[in-house]
Design an enzyme around this catalytic site. Structure first.
Site, PDB file in Angstrom:
ATOM      1  CG  ASP B 166      24.032  -2.749  54.754  1.00  0.00           C
ATOM      2  OD1 ASP B 166      22.868  -3.192  54.840  1.00  0.00           O
ATOM      3  OD2 ASP B 166      24.792  -3.033  53.811  1.00  0.00           O
ATOM      4  CE  LYS B 229      28.335  -3.927  53.513  1.00  0.00           C
ATOM      5  NZ  LYS B 229      27.458  -2.746  53.375  1.00  0.00           N
ATOM      6  CE  LYS B 265      26.201  -5.285  50.962  1.00  0.00           C
ATOM      7  NZ  LYS B 265      25.336  -4.138  51.288  1.00  0.00           N
TER       8      LYS B 265
END
Lengths: 794, 329
Positions: B166, B229, B265
């Site tokens: 991430d 995300k 996400k």
């Protein structure tokens, strides 16, 4: 279905709202309802009962009384008896009653939502989240209107007994739109809900009783169109408010023609939904969903004509079709349903006939591949592409979930296509460019424009149509104003207009040997001879020939309206300051020529010099008044629940025709020219029939005062010959008549064809020399309100 | 640790990995997002869709399988991470699953998400399961450490066994409109990820406008992000439905443009079962059924699971539950 199965499919599953509270209520009421008259439910005098059904299942819900003439008589009598005391209450006292009704609706909101969905077929989500909250909001807002009435509409008095006829698409909400402002203003009400959807109104009747509303203030008579017709035609009803189809609205206009009844019509639409290439396309797709698939498309202001900017048309349709696949049609009591049942088998058949017709015309029918319930009346959401503007589907209101679509190339073409309709209710403009969005909004012929949104409503924001979408506004102070009239108008006595002088035979000039002064029409900024080649003699009080005026005919009126139509947009676009300057200039020139004009007026009318001088003096003052209003009569920003503003913009009616009164040939004409021009209209004025020579002075004044050609046009002649031409003309948007009451009925009957706004004196006197010569009614009839919703958000 | 029973529901066919594309600057410039309309859509959706009873239970079980069970605290220790990993493997009490008839669904969370230093502990704890370890990286959360070190951090986390990375984007590239710089940075990160999937954290709470959210989303996908995300969880405003709607629509447009399905996400602040359902409904409406699987959707959450467990016990027994009845993470 097992959790494991659902885990695989991830379907939504059923989410039923329990209808028992509503069914229990129906049971308690024995599933049979009389009328609500004078505070009690009473059985129908005759005519028996009809059934109301649940359109989602076809099952009968209850038996409803069919209103007969005797029932309507009783209801009107109850309303009449209750009205003086209701009007006599203080604003605060009426506010308390309206507040109590709002509270009651709120406390029983679930029951009302259920009844609405059972009776109409609309999704419970919409009843619960939109219809009922908005209805409550209307009662709260108008409780406030009642409290503030005198400051909101100074000098207004209620009409008296209101006859209100509402449609089946938003039963309780339309009731609220009608009842709340009428009561706030001190009227009492006879309301007829639609025969398809009477239940929420009957439950509302109980609410009236439970909150202690005085008996007779609200009366509810159920029935079909025949019952409605009885209310419309009833002598005891002072004002009619109708929401429904344009055809029925037209009939109501015809039936009430010349009666002096107030009339508000909220009719059909074919509202455009414009998407520019700089719009947020995905958001605009959601906008379309809310525009045409809200309430099954059974919405007068449904965005039913999709106009797409060519560069994005294909992309937009691809997105829209994908979105249609996720719409859910089905049991309206399911909380996750987008589209419920069509209100009746007849309506469903009508919608399907339209779709078949579109297909036969070569349109491409696009419907999502979704299942429909077996019972009840359901329609798939439908998009029709490939039709041209001549198709009936592009022109007629379908009142169902059917969207038609075409494309445009430029902003001008977008406006042209959007306005290419008999209707003018609402419009949506989608663009991220403020210049584009606001420019288009200003040019759309619609009572409501939503920018980057659709179907937004609020009690503080006026709603209503242009053209054949009707007239009058609901919501806001404009909506309150529809339920009041100026006290001077309500209290006016019978008019006794002076008759023209008769001539001696043979007709010889009053002053032998004087130079002939030919009086012509004034059209498009030029003095023109009458098309007929005919003149009418005008006599003085001694029977001597005072001169001739042209005898105007159809062609003269046509030319005058043509000139007005061409000049009007430019005049409306001119700043208020410029319009004021020109009206001041007119006043200045009237003052300069005043002595001569007064002398001619005295000679013409046979009145004293003093009286004529006074008429000139008041006319100058009046012009100052209208010049002042030209840049003071501006719009308002309304407090609506939105991050942004709702503008209540003042817009002109367009082309106004006016037949001037005989009592004050100069002042009467000036009193009509002033408001018409100040607010941006172009005017076709027919001067006083008794004293038409005033046209000569008016023409000189107009020519010397920089009034743009075509903004003011004047044609003399017989009012009975000219009024019907104006009343029939589709390009005349409003028609005023102060004269022979025998003409009023014909004017209003003919005006029904184009649903133009009429203002006729119905034989009532008006003191042109006093405040009544420039009261609020003039502004009201000269201008309209366009509500523009502008959300923002960086 | 106990290995979860192998699932009986067939997983969806694997996806082609997003290969990215050259920056299409015109597409970025022409992004149009109407904030009021986006907010209207998300505000009304809760009234338009709902799931009840068995459907709600199934959807909540699905939500569990979509969670990146996360701990991103300065006081994380290997034991703390091991406990989290155990919870990831058995997120719901077996008796509840049995009562719901879901004991053979192989319910686990989608991944465990930790800082780099905790990757070895997590990898060890999850050995023998299919649950991947995700590492936040590139100078998380601000992303302002030297670029070379940020790229190196990715490599080290991958080497340590992280299968998902991430990363955080440089917000300044968005705020200054330097889309090429953003694209270049993300391409470098993606290359450093190698076989590990890259989730690009846009830190939407710091991008100023929804239009910027859309632009950053598109650039990240053009640079080959496997997921986009919303947030690190450390911004003042983290995942919101309007931001999520804008990102989902960008994903849809990118799929239409390239054929690649990119995952989404939302992270930060999603802590109730009700929130989770709201996001899943938005997901189903905007991107469709296929996205409701762990290869295309994750919740970045630390406390969400506990609330879902309570709701699942209620679904199983009809009694409202309490936090202490469920094994702590």
């Amino acid at each position: 279905m097992s959790i494991k199965d659902i885990f695989a499919t991830m379907e939504y599953g059923p989410a039923p709202e329990d209808p028992r509270p509503a069914l229990d209520w129906l049971e308690r009421r024995g599933r049979r309802f009389g009328h609500f008259v004078g505070g009690d439910f009473v059985p129908p005098a005759e005519g028996g009962f009809f059934r109301t059904i649940n359109p989602a299942t076809g099952e009968e819900l209850a038996e409803i009384a069919r209103g007969s003439a005797a029932d309507v008589d009783a209801a009107v009598a109850a309303a009449r008896a209750a009205q003086p005391a209701w009007e006599a209450l203080s604003g605060f006292e009426r506010a308390r009653h309206l507040y109590a009704l709002a509270r009651h609706l709120q406390k029983h909101s679930r029951l009302f939502a259920l009844l609405e969905t059972l009776d109409n077929g609309k999704p419970i989500r919409e009843s619960r989240d939109i219809d009922i909250p908005l209805a409550i909001r209307h009662f709260y807002h108008h409780a406030g209107s009642a409290r503030l009435l005198e400051s909101l509409v100074p000098g207004g008095v209620p009409w008296g007994v209101a006859g209100q006829i509402i449609p089946w698409n938003f039963p309780l909400l339309m009731l609220a739109w009608k009842v709340a402002p009428a009561l706030a203003a001190g009227n009492t009400v006879v309301l007829k809900p639609a025969e398809q959807t009477p239940l929420s109104a009957l439950r509302f009747a109980e609410a009236c009783r439970e909150v202690g509303l005085p008996e007779g203030v609200v009366n509810i008579v159920t029935g079909d169109g025949e019952t409605g017709a009885l209310i419309v035609a009833h002598d005891g009803v002072d004002k009619i408010a109708f929401t429904g189809s344009t055809d029925v609205g037209r009939r109501i206009r015809e039936v009430t023609a010349g009666t002096g009844k107030g009339l508000t019509l909220e009719l059909g639409g074919k509202s455009p939904f414009l998407v520019f290439d700089d719009a947020d396309l995905d958001s605009a797709v959601e906008g379309v969903v809310d525009a045409i698939w809200f309430n099954q498309g059974e919405v007068c202001c449904a965005g039913s004509r999709l106009l797409l900017h060519e560069p994005v048309a294909e992309d937009f349709l691809r997105r829209l079709e994908a979105r249609m696949e996720t719409l859910r049609v089905g049991d309206p009591l399911d909380k996750a349903i987008d589209i419920g049942a069509i209100v009746s088998a007849e309506q469903k058949a009508r919608i399907e006939a339209f779709i078949r017709e579109g297909e036969a015309e070569g349109g491409e029918i696009r419907q999502p591949d979704i299942a429909l319930p077996n019972a009840g009346f359901f329609c798939r959401p439908t998009l029709v592409t490939g039709l041209d503007t001549a198709s009936r589907l592009m022109q007629e209101e379908i009142f169902g979930p059917v969207l038609v679509c075409t494309t445009f190339r430029t902003p001008d073409e977008a406006v042209m296509l959007a306005n290419n309709t008999r209707y003018g209710l609402a419009a949506a403009v989608w663009s991220e460019n403020i210049n584009t969005a606001l420019d288009i909004a200003a040019r759309l012929e619609a009572g409501v424009v939503w920018i980057n949104g659709t179907n937004m409503f609020d009690a503080a924001a006026p709603f209503g149509g242009r053209r054949e979408s009707g007239f009058g506004r609901e919501g806001g102070v404009e909506g309150i104003r529809e339920w009041l009239r100026p006290a001077v108008e309500a209290e006016a006595g019978e008019a006794a207009p002076p008759a023209p002088f008769r001539g001696r035979e043979p007709a010889v000039p009053a002053v032998p040997g004087m130079i002939d002064k030919t009086v012509k029409h004034y059209v498009g900024g030029r003095q023109v001879r009458p098309d007929s080649g005919q003149s009418l003699p005008v006599f003085d009080k001694d029977g001597g020939l005072a001169g001739h005026v042209g005898r105007g005919n159809r062609k003269d009126m046509r030319n005058a309206v043509e000139a007005a139509r061409k000049a009007q947009p430019g005049w409306a676009a001119a700043p208020g300051h410029l319009r004021a300057q020109i009206l001041y200039y007119l006043a200045e020139n009237l003052d300069a020529l005043g002595t001569d004009i007064a002398a001619r007026l005295a000679a013409h009318t046979g009145r004293s010099a003093l009286s004529a001088e006074e008429e000139v003096a008041v006319a100058i003052e009046r012009l100052f008044g209208w010049a002042a209003r030209a840049d003071h009569h501006d719009g308002a920003v309304r407090d609506v629940p939105l991050r942004g503003v709702a503008l209540a913009m003042r817009i002109p009616q367009g082309v106004i025709g006016a037949l001037a009164p005989a009592e004050a040939p100069l002042l009467g004409a000036i009193s009509l020219i002033g408001p018409a021009l100040a607010t941006g209209n172009a005017l076709v004025l027919v001067p006083s029939e008794a004293f038409p020579l005033v046209i000569r002075d008016l023409t000189i004044l107009a020519e010397s005062s920089d009034i743009p050609p075509g903004v003011l046009n004047m044609v003399t002649g017989r009012h009975e010959e000219l009024a019907p031409v104006l009343a029939d003309h589709h390009d005349v948007h409003a028609l005023w008549h102060f004269g022979d009451p025998a003409l009023d009925a014909e004017i209003e009957r003919r005006a029904a064809a184009s649903l133009k706004r009429t203002w006729v004196s119905c034989g009532k006197a008006r003191d042109w020399f006093g405040p009544a010569g420039e009261d609020a009614a003039f502004l009201h009839h000269a201008s309209d309100t366009k509500t523009v919703w502008i959300p923002w958000g960086a | 640790m106990v290995r979860p029973a192998s699932p009986t529901v067939n997983p969806p066919a694997p996806l082609a990995r997003n290969e990215g594309m050259d920056l299409d600057a015109a597409l970025i410039r022409h992004a149009r997002v109407n904030r009021s309309a986006v907010e209207r859509r998300t505000a009304t959706l809760g009234g338009r869709r709902t799931v009840k009873k068995a459907w709600q239970a199934a959807w909540l079980l699905k939500a569990v399988t979509l969670i990146d069970l996360t701990t991103l605290a300065g006081d994380d220790t290997p034991d703390r991470v091991r406990r989290l990993c155990a919870k990831a493997g058995r997120p719901v009490r077996p008796d509840i699953l049995a009562a719901l008839g879901a004991d053979d669904l192989g319910i686990t969370t989608a991944a465990v998400c930790v800082y780099h230093e905790m990757v070895p502990a997590a990898v060890a704890a999850l050995e023998g399961t299919d649950i991947p370890v995700a590492a936040v990286s590139t100078g998380f959360p601000a992303g302002l450490s030297p670029f070379r070190l940020r790229v190196e951090e990715i490599r080290e986390s991958v080497a340590a066994g992280a299968r998902e990375i991430d990363i955080v984007i440089s917000r300044r590239h968005v705020l200054t409109g330097d889309w090429q710089a953003l694209h270049d940075e993300l391409c470098t990160f993606r290359e450093a990820c190698g076989p590990a999937h890259m989730k690009a954290i846009l830190a939407t709470g710091e991008l100023g406008t929804l239009t910027n959210v859309r632009r950053a989303s598109l650039v990240a996908m053009m640079a080959g992000a496997d997921f986009i995300k919303t947030s690190t969880g450390k911004e003042r405003v983290n995942a919101t439905l309007p931001v999520s709607l804008v990102m989902m629509r960008a994903i849809r447009d990118y799929a239409a443009l390239t054929g690649f399905k990119v995952g989404f996400k939302p992270a930060g602040g999603i802590s109730t079962a009700k929130d989770a359902l709201a996001w899943l409904i938005l997901l189903r409406e905007e991107l469709g059924r296929r996205w409701m699987e762990p290869d295309l959707f994750r919740f970045g959450a630390s406390s969400l699971l506990a609330d879902i467990e309570r709701q699942l016990e209620h679904a199983a027994t009809g009694r409202y539950s309490a936090f202490w009845r469920h094994p702590a993470a």
